[in-house]
Design an enzyme around this catalytic site. Sequence first.
Site, mmCIF file in Angstrom:
data_model
loop_
_atom_site.group_PDB
_atom_site.id
_atom_site.type_symbol
_atom_site.label_atom_id
_atom_site.label_comp_id
_atom_site.label_asym_id
_atom_site.label_seq_id
_atom_site.Cartn_x
_atom_site.Cartn_y
_atom_site.Cartn_z
ATOM 1 N N ARG A 71 61.289 2.066 10.806
ATOM 2 C CA ARG A 71 60.614 3.354 10.907
ATOM 3 C C ARG A 71 60.906 3.916 12.294
ATOM 4 O O ARG A 71 61.894 3.577 12.913
ATOM 5 C CB ARG A 71 59.103 3.190 10.673
ATOM 6 C CG ARG A 71 58.755 2.909 9.221
ATOM 7 C CD ARG A 71 57.295 2.638 9.032
ATOM 8 N NE ARG A 71 56.949 1.254 9.327
ATOM 9 C CZ ARG A 71 55.749 0.726 9.130
ATOM 10 N NH1 ARG A 71 54.776 1.461 8.649
ATOM 11 N NH2 ARG A 71 55.513 -0.529 9.406
ATOM 12 N N PRO A 83 49.889 7.416 3.347
ATOM 13 C CA PRO A 83 48.525 7.741 3.755
ATOM 14 C C PRO A 83 47.869 6.583 4.500
ATOM 15 O O PRO A 83 48.024 5.423 4.126
ATOM 16 C CB PRO A 83 47.820 8.009 2.420
ATOM 17 C CG PRO A 83 48.904 8.376 1.476
ATOM 18 C CD PRO A 83 50.094 7.577 1.903
ATOM 19 N N GLU A 84 47.158 6.910 5.573
ATOM 20 C CA GLU A 84 46.436 5.904 6.340
ATOM 21 C C GLU A 84 44.948 6.112 6.109
ATOM 22 O O GLU A 84 44.543 6.877 5.222
ATOM 23 C CB GLU A 84 46.841 6.003 7.810
ATOM 24 C CG GLU A 84 48.342 5.781 8.013
ATOM 25 C CD GLU A 84 48.798 5.895 9.461
ATOM 26 O OE1 GLU A 84 48.019 5.539 10.372
ATOM 27 O OE2 GLU A 84 49.939 6.346 9.694
ATOM 28 N N LYS A 114 43.413 1.173 3.726
ATOM 29 C CA LYS A 114 44.171 2.137 2.927
ATOM 30 C C LYS A 114 43.920 1.991 1.423
ATOM 31 O O LYS A 114 44.551 2.681 0.627
ATOM 32 C CB LYS A 114 45.669 1.971 3.211
ATOM 33 C CG LYS A 114 46.045 2.085 4.677
ATOM 34 C CD LYS A 114 47.515 1.749 4.892
ATOM 35 C CE LYS A 114 47.867 1.669 6.364
ATOM 36 N NZ LYS A 114 49.291 1.309 6.581
#
Length: 288
Positions: free
Chosen positions: A271, A2-3, A61
């Site tokens: 990533r 989650p950002e 975050k």
Amino acid sequence: MPELPEVEVVRSGLEAHVVGRTVASVEVLHPRAIRRHVPGEADFVGRLTGAKITATRRRGKYLWFDLADGSAVLAHLGMSGQMLVQPRDAADEKHLRARIRFTDDGPELRFVDQRTFGGLSVSELVEVDGTVVPSTVAHIARDLMDPLFDVDAAARALRARRTEVKRALLDQTLVSGVGNIYADEALWRVQLHWARPTDRLTAAQARGVLTAAADVMAEALLVGGTSFDALYVNVNGESGYFSRLLDAYGREGEPCRRCGSPIVREAFMNRSSFSCPRCQPKPRARRR
């Protein structure tokens, strides 16, 4: 992970359910849920029991609950953490890690975390540049939605780095809250490749990429954030749907909405990074 928009959705949802309530009991169901609370489980439970929650706040975050005694309960969602408000008689979730019940016998707060990368801890509040934050996140920079965020100062700091622009955006000591998804989206909007050296950015480009990141996160917030699976949900268990509106992230092989070229995926820091090869050409190598 989650950002900022996803964490803000959770924070605002919690605000309506926990502020003003007093903790009656705390149950830790998995030790990793409080591994960042160094004094241990007994101290964690003791600090929360009887405490009144006075506010819910966020920086980047991280989100936390201010407590009436001047401390805070800090929460990091990690890869799969969820803060759910549930009726006391609701069945326990499979990956329930901690439970907080309140003196009013109303809905309880549950921390659910499948991958156990997130966690809860109690931290003292300290003042940093005129803002009170938990001491354990005092090093985190202001985020793009902070009313006191200085975009010009951040743009100068961005250009002063000697790194790739996406790496700089993900550096939480420069600007917090931006992660892989919204970095890709911001860079697509300003037509910059993720590997563009920060010291080659013009002042307008540096400011532009920060403004684009703020804009795309504000748009995501309006629709509940970005959800690709059931691991990110709000406090009522609902998913956001900004994933339908993404221009770059996760769209490998799909046509760029600006020029029609297929979006490409490149390896980036263990990533992936998504971009348009025509709109966001790779930077030329530096001359030796």
